[in-house]
Enzyme design. Structure first.
Site, short mmCIF file in Angstrom:
data_model
loop_
_atom_site.label_atom_id
_atom_site.label_comp_id
_atom_site.label_asym_id
_atom_site.label_seq_id
_atom_site.Cartn_x
_atom_site.Cartn_y
_atom_site.Cartn_z
N CYS A 2 0.52 -43.65 37.86
CA CYS A 2 1.63 -43.61 36.92
C CYS A 2 1.53 -42.33 36.08
CB CYS A 2 1.70 -44.79 35.97
SG CYS A 2 1.88 -46.37 36.80
N ARG A 27 1.45 -38.81 40.79
CA ARG A 27 0.66 -39.93 40.27
C ARG A 27 1.26 -41.29 40.65
NH1 ARG A 27 -2.84 -38.17 36.20
NH2 ARG A 27 -3.07 -40.31 35.47
N TRP A 74 3.54 -46.21 39.75
CA TRP A 74 2.86 -46.69 40.95
C TRP A 74 2.59 -48.16 40.66
CZ3 TRP A 74 -1.67 -49.04 42.50
CH2 TRP A 74 -1.97 -48.96 43.86
N ASN A 100 0.51 -46.42 31.27
CA ASN A 100 -0.25 -46.19 32.49
C ASN A 100 -1.57 -46.95 32.32
OD1 ASN A 100 -1.71 -45.15 34.65
ND2 ASN A 100 -2.17 -43.22 33.61
N GLY A 101 -1.86 -47.85 33.25
CA GLY A 101 -3.09 -48.64 33.15
C GLY A 101 -2.80 -50.09 33.46
N GLU A 486 -13.36 -37.35 57.41
CA GLU A 486 -12.31 -36.71 56.62
C GLU A 486 -11.09 -36.39 57.48
OE1 GLU A 486 -11.59 -36.48 53.68
OE2 GLU A 486 -10.27 -34.76 53.46
N LYS A 490 -7.36 -37.85 56.75
CA LYS A 490 -6.19 -36.98 56.56
C LYS A 490 -5.05 -37.43 57.46
CE LYS A 490 -6.79 -35.56 53.60
NZ LYS A 490 -7.96 -35.55 52.76
N GLU A 493 -3.58 -40.96 56.40
CA GLU A 493 -2.87 -41.10 55.12
C GLU A 493 -1.54 -40.37 55.07
OE1 GLU A 493 -4.85 -39.74 51.54
OE2 GLU A 493 -5.69 -38.02 52.56
N HIS A 509 -21.17 -47.57 71.13
CA HIS A 509 -21.48 -48.90 70.58
C HIS A 509 -20.21 -49.67 70.23
CE1 HIS A 509 -25.72 -47.97 70.59
NE2 HIS A 509 -25.43 -46.81 70.01
N LYS A 608 -1.94 -39.86 43.67
CA LYS A 608 -2.99 -38.83 43.64
C LYS A 608 -4.19 -39.27 42.83
CE LYS A 608 -4.47 -34.63 44.41
NZ LYS A 608 -4.98 -34.42 45.77
#
Ligand code: M6R
Length: 613
Positions: A2, A27, A74, A100-101, A486, A490, A493, A509, A608
């Protein structure tokens, strides 16, 4: 998560807040809203979707006024829709809040407020706060500042809030605990942002609110600061170093693309004044001061989330190889809840691009409470984590706006390499000749990254071939195993293709069962200590008709014979390969995402900076 923006002053507030929300959209971007006070009315406009939806919605409305608060959301409590979008207002529509929170005890508070006659319009936790504030004002006949202060004493959880009143367009109240808030001090006006990006083009003078602080921004009496326990504080005004150009796309199609291409510069900036090639030494002042403590520690514990956690694993390989200090790498979200054995002899390295990640912050607080020393590796200057650590090193990558982390990752790996070299040299674990060789190699990395970036159009061709895949596998060994992780993160997402990263030898395995002619397998197969073994792994994939896209050392002939495609990277020291091998995987994900029509910079469901757990 947010984003919050606010303005109070002589200018028209709505466009300033709207522009700021666009900057903070990274955000969260599932709904947005602005409340604006024109001295007579408090007009609230909110809309599900991106900030541009709000902009279109408000086009023909009265947005005049010099005081406004805005929010880009968000969702946590309540689905993304118009009702749950912020700002939220009190029953009498006199007070508005953005938050925000998470208010953890919202259910209890809500129940009490409903019993006292308050009517709720949304499913959010935030709405309880504005009802509570108006309830206190009514009962005690106090002002907005005092009511907000008292309300915050009843709240459990995390918040950055901004509150305004219809009756007093000359002031804004702001407070923070565990979520960030920055106040910009203009000539005759004030700005507020979740970070400095909405503020930087108007003023360089800022105050970072500390946890438990509440501020009154008044056009009559200026900025006053208290704790929510009512102690007066003196605002500490700092100067921003951020440049406005860093927040623009600068000719690129997406922020992610720009940030990938910025890496030669960002890595160089990260090494500037630290890698002293001519003098053959590394300077990391803050961290060096804690060196005795670090050498005396039983082990180093690295805590982080997501991409930063991947950088942490690269760090584990680097630190153990170059300085022979034992390292454990943990997800911050696991560490904080598993009652870890940690004491004052331990040293923790916390890695975070944003410096705001809730789990990483909580893990730091836990380690601190047990007496451990905390080293921070952050990108955002003055962020909460940067301020919560004992010492640290910034990555100096500049603002990273794309939700997918790219240049921050290579910055984190660069800092970890410098730390490993510093410790290795100072504790005598790295021989002088190897140290000097690595210094030279490190210094050449930005140029080599530039060379890798020249493969962009070739990588785009590969992306075209595999863009419709449903699954992908990423393999690497040793220090390149986290690069595989990584690469997979990438791709998944930003393009929503299911991807998994594995140590190459683990393939047999289990994951090998997935391989068929449809499955692209991306392998980091550079000529290092495990080269032959990786070549065997590639043979195993090919024997099962998988498609192999290999990242190889320039001039490699063997892998070329068996792989479907090879992407060359310049030769470097084994320990530095992640800094180069990561780049083609970033480019590949970027192109696949664009070709699939995905929102590259703002992928679905993500934000983010993850300031909730
Ligand atoms: O700001 P942080 O580095 O603490 O963020 C950690 C993760 O949320 C972040 O790396 C996330 O995984 C990114 N979307 C990865 O691209």
């Amino acid at each position: 998560m947010c984003g919050i923006v606010a303005y109070i002053g002589e200018k028209e507030a709505f466009p300033i807040v709207l522009k700021g929300l666009k900057r903070l959209e990274y955000r969260g971007y599932d709904s947005a809203g602005i409340a604006v006070n024109n001295g007579e009315e408090l007009n609230v406009y909110k809309k599900q979707g991106k900030v541009v939806e709000l902009e279109n919605f408000a086009k023909d409305k009265d947005t005049s006024g010099g005081t406004a608060i805005g929010h880009t959301r968000w969702a946590t409590h309540g689905k993304p829709n118009d009702e749950n979008a912020h700002p939220h207002t009190s029953d009498n529509e006199k007070y508005a809040i953005v938050h925000n929170g998470i208010i953890e005890n919202y259910a209890v508070l809500k129940e009490e407020l409903i019993q006292r006659g308050h009517v709720f319009k949304s499913e959010t936790d935030t709405e309880v706060l504005i009802h509570l504030i108006s309830d206190i004002i009514e009962k005690q006949q106090c002002d907005l500042f005092e009511a907000t202060r008292q309300a915050l004493n009843e709240v459990i959880g995390a918040y950055a809030i901004v509150v305004i009143s219809k009756d007093n367009p000359n002031e804004i109240i702001a407070a923070k605990k565990s979520s960030p808030l920055v106040i910009g001090i203009g000539k005759d006006d004030f700005y507020i942002g979740s970070d400095a990006t909405p503020i930087v083009e108007y003023t360089k003078n800022v105050v970072y609110l500390e946890d438990g602080e509440i501020a009154r921004l008044s056009l009559d009496s200026g900025l006053t600061l208290k704790t929510i326990q009512n102690e007066t504080k003196t605002p500490y005004i700092q100067e921003l170093e951020m440049k406005i150009e860093a927040l623009e796309k600068g000719g690129y199609n997406h922020f992610m693309q720009k940030e990938i291409f910025e890496q030669p510069r960002s890595i160089r900036d990260c090494m500037r004044g630290r890698l002293m090639l001519n003098e053959n030494y590394i300077s990391l002042g803050g961290i060096e001061a804690y060196q005795d403590k670090i050498f005396a520690a039983k082990r180093l514990i690295i805590i982080a989330c997501g991409t930063s956690w991947h950088a942490g694993i690269v760090g584990e390989y680097l630190l153990e190889e170059l300085s022979r200090i034992p390292v454990e790498v943990e997800y911050a979200s696991e560490f904080r809840y598993r009652n870890p054995i940690i004491d004052e002899d331990d040293v923790v390295i916390a890695i975070s691009q944003s410096g705001e990640t809730a789990d990483t912050l909580a893990a730091i607080e836990l380690a601190k409470s047990k007496g451990a020393t905390i080293i921070g590796i952050c990108n955002v200057v003055n962020s909460t984590i940067a301020r919560a650590t004992d010492c640290g090193a910034y990555t100096h990558a500049g603002p990273e706006i794309g939700v997918a982390s790219t240049k921050a990752f290579t910055g984190q790996v660069t800092v970890l390499t410098l730390i490993s070299l510093l410790f290795g040299k100072n504790n005598g674990e790295i021989d002088p000749a190897r140290f000097s060789r690595l210094m030279i190699e490190m210094n050449a990395i930005p140029e080599k990254v530039e060379e890798v970036l020249k493969s962009d159009s070739y990588i785009k061709e590969i992306a075209e071939i595999y863009k419709d895949s449903h699954n992908a596998l990423f393999l690497g060994r040793g220090i390149n195993f986290p690069v595989a992780l990584e690469g997979a993160l990438k791709l998944k997402e930003i393009s929503y293709i299911h991807a998994e990263g594995y140590p190459a030898a683990e393939m047999k395995h289990g994951p090998i069962a997935l391989i068929d002619e449809e499955m692209p397998v991306f392998v980091i197969a550079t000529q290092d200590a495990s080269y032959e073994k990786v070549v065997s792994n590639i043979q195993e994939v090919k024997a099962r008709k998988g498609k192999v896209i290999a990242i190889v050392t320039k001039g490699d002939k063997d892998v070329r014979k068996i792989a479907d495609h090879v992407i060359e990277i310049p030769r470097t020291d084994d320990m530095l390969v992640p800094l180069l091998a990561t780049i083609p995987l970033q480019l590949l994900s970027y192109h696949v995402s664009v070709m699939r029509g995905c929102n590259v910079d703002q992928p679905r469901n993500l934000a983010k900076s993850v300031t909730v757990e």
